[in-house]
Design a protein around this motif. Structure first.
Motif, PDB file in Angstrom:
ATOM      1  N   VAL A 100       5.689  -2.671  -0.061  1.00  0.00           N
ATOM      2  CA  VAL A 100       4.303  -3.001   0.188  1.00  0.00           C
ATOM      3  C   VAL A 100       3.165  -2.392  -0.681  1.00  0.00           C
ATOM      4  O   VAL A 100       3.228  -1.167  -0.702  1.00  0.00           O
ATOM      5  CB  VAL A 100       3.774  -2.581   1.755  1.00  0.00           C
ATOM      6  N   GLY A 160      -1.640  -3.299   1.400  1.00  0.00           N
ATOM      7  CA  GLY A 160      -0.908  -3.957   2.277  1.00  0.00           C
ATOM      8  C   GLY A 160      -1.100  -5.688   1.961  1.00  0.00           C
ATOM      9  O   GLY A 160      -0.632  -6.458   2.633  1.00  0.00           O
ATOM     10  N   ARG A 212       3.659  -8.087   0.310  1.00  0.00           N
ATOM     11  CA  ARG A 212       4.634  -7.466   1.281  1.00  0.00           C
ATOM     12  C   ARG A 212       6.025  -8.020   0.472  1.00  0.00           C
ATOM     13  O   ARG A 212       6.015  -9.417   0.477  1.00  0.00           O
ATOM     14  CB  ARG A 212       4.528  -7.891   2.716  1.00  0.00           C
ATOM     15  N   LYS A 267       7.747   1.882  -0.075  1.00  0.00           N
ATOM     16  CA  LYS A 267       8.870   1.379   0.987  1.00  0.00           C
ATOM     17  C   LYS A 267       8.056   1.626   2.454  1.00  0.00           C
ATOM     18  O   LYS A 267       7.770   2.677   2.650  1.00  0.00           O
ATOM     19  CB  LYS A 267      10.237   1.956   0.976  1.00  0.00           C
ATOM     20  N   GLU A 268       8.298   0.542   3.252  1.00  0.00           N
ATOM     21  CA  GLU A 268       7.807   0.722   4.397  1.00  0.00           C
ATOM     22  C   GLU A 268       8.767   1.188   5.500  1.00  0.00           C
ATOM     23  O   GLU A 268       9.785   0.795   5.278  1.00  0.00           O
ATOM     24  CB  GLU A 268       7.177  -0.763   5.057  1.00  0.00           C
TER      25      GLU A 268
END
Length: 85
Positions: A17, A21, A24, A83-84
């Motif tokens: 992300v 935001g 994605r 990285k989420e």
């Protein structure tokens, strides 16, 4: 001592992300990706290949791009993705 690449660890799999935001970018375990932009789900979809810390993309329309993983960050097409977790 040689460092392990992200290709070896498979840590590239998952959701990446941008800081705001807006973008994605999900790297799926079957070497497909699905990218959402703003409110537009699945704006781009296609295949990817990881070699060492390098990633190549080919979207379903034939467009190609690439990127690099460095220190847990994905640099792709002028974007910086995290990285989420």
């Amino acid at each position: 001592m040689q460092q392990e690449t992200i290709e070896a660890t498979k840590e590239y799999i998952g959701m990446w992300v941008t800081e705001d935001g807006t973008i994605r970018h999900e790297l799926l375990p079957n070497n497909r990706y699905d990218e959402a932009r703003g409110n537009r789900k699945s704006a781009y979809q296609g295949k990817y290949w990881v070699t060492g810390n390098h990633i190549d993309y080919k979207d379903d329309t034939g467009f190609t791009a690439d990127g690099e993983f460095k220190d847990g960050v994905l640099y792709h097409a002028g974007m910086v993705l995290y990285k989420e977790i």
